[in-house]
Write a protein that holds these residues in place. Structure first.
Motif, PDB file in Angstrom:
ATOM      1  N   ILE A   1       0.972  -1.201  -0.195  1.00  0.00           N
ATOM      2  CA  ILE A   1       0.057   0.106   0.100  1.00  0.00           C
ATOM      3  C   ILE A   1       0.872   1.249   0.057  1.00  0.00           C
ATOM      4  O   ILE A   1       1.868   1.543   0.941  1.00  0.00           O
ATOM      5  N   PRO A   2       0.806   2.059  -0.901  1.00  0.00           N
ATOM      6  CA  PRO A   2       1.824   3.149  -0.988  1.00  0.00           C
ATOM      7  C   PRO A   2       1.677   4.205   0.085  1.00  0.00           C
ATOM      8  O   PRO A   2       0.580   4.348   0.653  1.00  0.00           O
ATOM      9  N   ILE A   3       2.703   4.861   0.542  1.00  0.00           N
ATOM     10  CA  ILE A   3       2.516   5.621   1.819  1.00  0.00           C
ATOM     11  C   ILE A   3       1.404   6.812   1.755  1.00  0.00           C
ATOM     12  O   ILE A   3       1.187   7.214   2.689  1.00  0.00           O
ATOM     13  N   LYS A   4       1.299   7.091   0.621  1.00  0.00           N
ATOM     14  CA  LYS A   4       0.311   8.405   0.529  1.00  0.00           C
ATOM     15  C   LYS A   4      -1.055   7.811   0.783  1.00  0.00           C
ATOM     16  O   LYS A   4      -2.023   8.695   1.230  1.00  0.00           O
ATOM     17  N   PHE A   5      -1.380   6.609   0.955  1.00  0.00           N
ATOM     18  CA  PHE A   5      -2.649   5.724   1.228  1.00  0.00           C
ATOM     19  C   PHE A   5      -2.497   5.456   2.532  1.00  0.00           C
ATOM     20  O   PHE A   5      -2.760   4.491   2.961  1.00  0.00           O
ATOM     21  N   LYS A   6      -1.988   6.261   3.545  1.00  0.00           N
ATOM     22  CA  LYS A   6      -1.587   5.694   4.901  1.00  0.00           C
ATOM     23  C   LYS A   6      -2.789   5.277   5.675  1.00  0.00           C
ATOM     24  O   LYS A   6      -2.663   4.539   6.559  1.00  0.00           O
ATOM     25  N   GLN A   7      -4.028   5.882   5.323  1.00  0.00           N
ATOM     26  CA  GLN A   7      -5.226   5.562   6.195  1.00  0.00           C
ATOM     27  C   GLN A   7      -5.497   4.009   5.893  1.00  0.00           C
ATOM     28  O   GLN A   7      -6.108   3.472   6.683  1.00  0.00           O
ATOM     29  N   ALA A   8      -5.331   3.702   4.517  1.00  0.00           N
ATOM     30  CA  ALA A   8      -5.793   2.231   4.218  1.00  0.00           C
ATOM     31  C   ALA A   8      -4.581   1.496   4.738  1.00  0.00           C
ATOM     32  O   ALA A   8      -4.973   0.272   5.270  1.00  0.00           O
ATOM     33  N   ARG A   9      -3.332   1.865   4.741  1.00  0.00           N
ATOM     34  CA  ARG A   9      -2.338   1.154   5.763  1.00  0.00           C
ATOM     35  C   ARG A   9      -2.825   0.744   7.021  1.00  0.00           C
ATOM     36  O   ARG A   9      -2.876  -0.219   7.616  1.00  0.00           O
ATOM     37  N   LYS A  10      -3.273   1.775   7.835  1.00  0.00           N
ATOM     38  CA  LYS A  10      -3.721   1.753   9.316  1.00  0.00           C
ATOM     39  C   LYS A  10      -5.004   0.820   9.236  1.00  0.00           C
ATOM     40  O   LYS A  10      -5.036  -0.069  10.180  1.00  0.00           O
ATOM     41  N   ILE A  11      -5.984   0.940   8.266  1.00  0.00           N
ATOM     42  CA  ILE A  11      -7.056   0.197   8.529  1.00  0.00           C
ATOM     43  C   ILE A  11      -6.694  -1.146   8.042  1.00  0.00           C
ATOM     44  O   ILE A  11      -7.377  -2.229   8.830  1.00  0.00           O
ATOM     45  N   TRP A  12      -5.839  -1.460   7.261  1.00  0.00           N
ATOM     46  CA  TRP A  12      -5.395  -2.825   7.095  1.00  0.00           C
ATOM     47  C   TRP A  12      -4.837  -3.532   8.292  1.00  0.00           C
ATOM     48  O   TRP A  12      -5.170  -4.787   8.560  1.00  0.00           O
ATOM     49  N   LEU A  13      -3.983  -2.825   9.120  1.00  0.00           N
ATOM     50  CA  LEU A  13      -3.532  -3.121  10.504  1.00  0.00           C
ATOM     51  C   LEU A  13      -4.499  -3.659  11.401  1.00  0.00           C
ATOM     52  O   LEU A  13      -4.699  -4.335  12.071  1.00  0.00           O
ATOM     53  N   VAL A  14      -5.663  -2.534  11.516  1.00  0.00           N
ATOM     54  CA  VAL A  14      -6.706  -2.607  12.569  1.00  0.00           C
ATOM     55  C   VAL A  14      -7.558  -4.042  11.963  1.00  0.00           C
ATOM     56  O   VAL A  14      -7.890  -4.787  12.926  1.00  0.00           O
ATOM     57  N   LEU A  15      -7.757  -4.183  10.870  1.00  0.00           N
ATOM     58  CA  LEU A  15      -8.386  -5.283  10.427  1.00  0.00           C
ATOM     59  C   LEU A  15      -7.679  -6.484  10.775  1.00  0.00           C
ATOM     60  O   LEU A  15      -8.360  -7.606  11.063  1.00  0.00           O
ATOM     61  N   VAL A  16      -6.425  -6.688  10.418  1.00  0.00           N
ATOM     62  CA  VAL A  16      -5.356  -7.912  10.671  1.00  0.00           C
ATOM     63  C   VAL A  16      -5.610  -8.108  12.067  1.00  0.00           C
ATOM     64  O   VAL A  16      -5.713  -9.153  12.616  1.00  0.00           O
ATOM     65  N   SER A  17      -5.410  -6.930  12.999  1.00  0.00           N
ATOM     66  CA  SER A  17      -5.506  -7.277  14.437  1.00  0.00           C
ATOM     67  C   SER A  17      -6.746  -7.667  15.200  1.00  0.00           C
ATOM     68  O   SER A  17      -6.499  -8.622  15.954  1.00  0.00           O
ATOM     69  N   TYR A  18      -7.651  -7.081  14.695  1.00  0.00           N
ATOM     70  CA  TYR A  18      -8.980  -7.691  15.016  1.00  0.00           C
ATOM     71  C   TYR A  18      -9.500  -9.089  14.643  1.00  0.00           C
ATOM     72  O   TYR A  18      -9.772 -10.085  15.384  1.00  0.00           O
ATOM     73  N   LEU A  19      -8.965  -9.417  13.268  1.00  0.00           N
ATOM     74  CA  LEU A  19      -9.173 -10.772  13.168  1.00  0.00           C
ATOM     75  C   LEU A  19      -8.249 -11.828  13.830  1.00  0.00           C
ATOM     76  O   LEU A  19      -8.699 -12.880  14.040  1.00  0.00           O
ATOM     77  N   LEU A  20      -7.250 -11.555  13.758  1.00  0.00           N
ATOM     78  CA  LEU A  20      -6.028 -12.242  14.663  1.00  0.00           C
ATOM     79  C   LEU A  20      -6.700 -12.685  15.895  1.00  0.00           C
ATOM     80  O   LEU A  20      -6.792 -13.555  16.520  1.00  0.00           O
TER      81      LEU A  20
END
Lengths: 298, 470
Positions: B22-41
């Protein structure tokens, strides 16, 4: 990174080759004992099971009483899954006249504790993963395990040290695989009863599978429940009794035998007989299994 | 999902690759990805408990925002939000213990009262993420940190998967700025992270899990073992709990580094401490810091009378004991540490500034023994068992039952413990010395060897991390 994984891959191959060599050319200890059993030797009667088999079946006495070569292939902490693997390997080169399987509910019927994972029963079989019949056991227990066992490092995890020591030091082989226990049960503590514990479907599937496998080679098989101190009855073995009944297989039940229940001094602890108890048990069993041998059925 | 499980390591490459793709300019998408992964785990264990995590996140997020807006009755509001955010911790972890203790206490005076017990599992990591979230809220309350306006950033702060199960407990001032401004991919940081992962895995799987096989066997049948075996098991447990927890912390730090984040180092060679006070500066550093900032200092810290300072220490360690578990063994363990810290403070032996290697060595040994005996309380199912074990250690000398471990395991442990011991000693007393160890050839050899040793000598079907249940 590439170099790192290249070096790890090379180490994995080297350990795999070394382990395979040590396993095939073992000179002593448990490795040679197991290798001889599953690759080289032939025995008339094979006793399979857990530590209860190892400590309860006086093979010297049984051999003498029956006039046959009886081998004790009981392994501590193991049960029906390893036994099926042993039988698959043994049948590739020999044809026993009778198989006795000593039942331990924790290893053959139920889930053994909250952390029970059936992969622990595969330890002895890892070096033989390519042999016919063994691959299926790995896939049944855990498909992931089947892939992991291709790694030499994983296949010989921990055991490589023992194998190296056996090779370098040359451990002596015991005269017999019957290990009599010393000591006497001091109090009236009783064996754990598996009530309300979940069935392990894989173990029960393997009970049926070992019966069918022996049957496919026309080898009689009998399940034996050796005594446990303090047992009121053997109802916790009902699942195996039912499978035996469905398949017309003998189930010799001494689990709560009154004679043994009245002799605390025959036990080392509730689950295991001591040497005296094992002698009594082997005497009783010898008389009983004569009728199971093919010659007596003709 | 435990960080040492094969399932996690099958999933992590996907998490890593998608995050960095995910390009750094879409930093919100990066964070959402990590939140999603954290909750799923997290939901991989018991999906419903993700609601507890979300509840604590929402309460502390709203609490911090309200402190900024409300000027009057801030104190009452602070207490209300703190109690509300700690409510799940009390209910899930302490209700049954309080209920049982109350029932037993009342029975002693002839009263029979029993409330229904809760047959619920404790949400994994609840003590860790509760403290991290409450710590942030209290920082805002005290004006040390501006309230976070982005809920997504805050969600990630509380639920970040490497630390959710067993910490480290991060401070908002350290971690939230990193979330707000994600770092670009750094090969060096990634490499550093992998080194942490490698050593963390080694000490967890090869040392802690292997020692646990002996420790669990001895502790579960303590009555049949002699004092020497019990003492050996207690020493092994001291090493096991260190390698288990420090191993987890290193995995968390390493994973975070591969994703571009820095987490606080939780351990600094605790068994080379010269006093129990020193031990607590090196053991579970993030919890000690939390307790210091949110309990000890608000109580008055050491800027008060000596008696009051001693009281503050005792209260802080009492709460530390309670935090570790809902049982009298943990409470006594905490109080014992508090008493020893007070005694050390009274005697003025909290630090050693001399240069005698002998005195330093003896103090290190004495500290280890004190901590070791306290761990017996920690490991035992109840206080009477702990005292029986301690009593047996002093009264029954015999041959230790090490042969039960088998020759191969003894050899593996001897090699692994020597490596740990050598590494700790070098870092403590000879940092940067023995230059050959820093050469790239040696390091490459060491990394390959460690990786192979993990697979060849590790307990690969080992269980959960000890601290995950706290």
């Amino acid at each position: 990174m590439f170099l790192f994984f290249l070096a790890v891959g090379a180490c994995d191959c080297c350990v795999g080759i070394l382990g395979d060599h040590l396993q095939a050319h073992s000179k002593g200890g448990l490795t040679k004992e197991f290798n001889d059993l599953v690759i080289n030797d032939s025995h008339d009667i094979l006793v399979l099971g857990s530590s209860r088999a190892l400590h309860h079946y006086d093979v010297s006495y049984l051999s003498e009483a029956l006039g046959m070569d009886v081998y004790n292939a009981g392994y501590k902490g193991n049960g029906i899954i390893l036994a099926e693997g042993i039988l698959e390997l043994v049948l590739q080169h020999s044809h026993p006249k009778l198989i006795l399987y000593d039942v331990e509910p924790a290893f053959d019927i139920y889930v053994y504790g909250p952390d029970d994972k059936d992969i622990r029963y595969l330890s002895f079989l890892k070096p033989y993963y390519k042999e016919p019949g063994i691959a299926q056991i790995f896939k049944d227990v855990s498909p992931k395990e089947w892939y992991k066992v291709h790694s030499g490092l994983y296949r010989y995890n921990t055991s490589i040290v023992t194998m190296l020591a056996e090779r370098l030091v040359g451990h002596k082989m015991p005269a017999s695989r019957f290990i009599p226990l010393t000591g006497v049960l001091q109090d009236d503590s009783e064996a754990y009863v598996n009530t309300g514990v979940a069935y392990d479907d894989l173990k029960l599937k393997y009970v049926a599978r070992i019966i069918h496998r022996a049957g496919s080679e026309d080898i009689p098989i009998a399940f034996v429940a050796s005594p446990k101190y303090g047992m009121a009855d053997s109802s916790e073995l009902d699942a195996i009794k039912c499978i035996c009944e469905q398949n017309g297989v003998a189930f010799l039940d001494y689990y709560a035998d009154p004679e043994f229940m009245s002799h605390r001094e025959w036990f080392q602890e509730p689950v295991h007989l001591n040497a005296t108890g094992a002698k009594h048990f082997s005497e009783i069993l010898a008389k009983r299994i004569v009728s199971l041998l093919p010659s007596s059925q003709n | 999902m435990p960080l040492n499980s094969i399932h996690f390591w099958m999933v992590f490459p996907v998490i890593f690759i998608v995050y960095w793709l995910i390009p750094i300019k879409f930093k919100q998408a990066r964070k959402i990805w990590l939140v999603l992964v954290s909750y799923l785990l997290y939901m991989n264990w018991k999906p419903a408990f993700a609601l507890i995590l979300l509840f604590i996140t929402v309460v502390t997020f709203c609490g911090a925002l309200s402190f900024d807006k409300v000027k009057s009755k801030k104190n009452a509001l602070g207490w209300a939000f703190t109690l509300l955010s700690l409510a799940p911790l009390f209910v899930f972890k302490y209700y049954n213990f309080l209920n049982d203790s109350l029932t037993s206490g009342l029975e002693l005076v002839g009263l029979h009262l029993s409330l229904p017990g809760l047959n619920w599992a404790v949400p994994i990591g609840v003590s860790f993420f509760s403290f991290q979230a409450v710590g942030y809220m209290l920082d805002v309350y005290r004006g040390r940190f501006e309230p976070e306006k982005s809920f997504v950033d805050y969600l990630l702060f509380v639920s970040f998967f490497p630390q959710i199960m067993s910490g480290p407990i991060s401070k908002a001032s350290e971690f939230l700025p990193q979330i707000k401004k994600p770092a670009p991919f750094s090969y060096e940081k990634g490499k550093q992270g992998l080194k942490f992962l490698l050593w963390g895995m080694f000490i967890k799987i090869v040392i802690a899990d292997r020692l646990s096989l002996f420790v669990d066997t001895v502790y579960s049948n303590y009555s049949v073992h002699n004092g020497t075996t019990l003492f050996l098991a207690s020493v092994f447990y001291s090493i096991q709990i260190y390698c288990d927890f420090a191993g987890y912390s290193l995995l968390a730090i390493g994973l975070a580094k591969t994703l571009g984040f820095n987490l606080i180092n939780n351990f600094r060679r605790p068994y080379l401490s010269v006093s129990v006070t020193d031990f607590w500066r090196r053991w579970h550093i993030s919890l000690t810091r939390w307790l210091k900032e949110n309990i000890y200092i608000p109580l008055g810290g050491n800027r008060c009378s000596k008696a009051r300072c001693y009281f503050n220490i005792l209260v802080t360690f009492l709460l530390s004991g309670i935090w570790h578990g809902a049982a009298w063994t943990f409470i006594l363990w905490g109080v014992l540490h508090g008493i020893i810290l007070v005694l050390e403070k009274m005697a003025g032996v909290t630090v050693y500034e001399g240069h005698s290697p002998l005195v330093r060595g003896l103090r290190m040994l004495l500290t280890f023994l004190i901590v070791n005996f306290a761990w017996i309380l920690f490991r035992s199912p109840d206080i009477s068992t702990a005292f029986t074990i301690i009593g047996t250690i002093f009264t029954s000398v015999g041959v230790p039952a090490v042969s039960e471990m088998g020759g191969a395991v003894i050899l593996i442990l001897a090699v692994a413990l020597s490596l740990l011991f050598f590494k700790e000693l070098r870092e403590e007393f000879f940092p940067g010395k023995v230059r050959v160890l820093d050469s790239s050839v040696f390091r490459g050899f060491a990394y390959v060897s460690l990786f192979c040793m993990i697979i060849l000598f590790g307990v690969l079907d080992g269980g959960q991390f000890i601290y995950a249940s706290f």
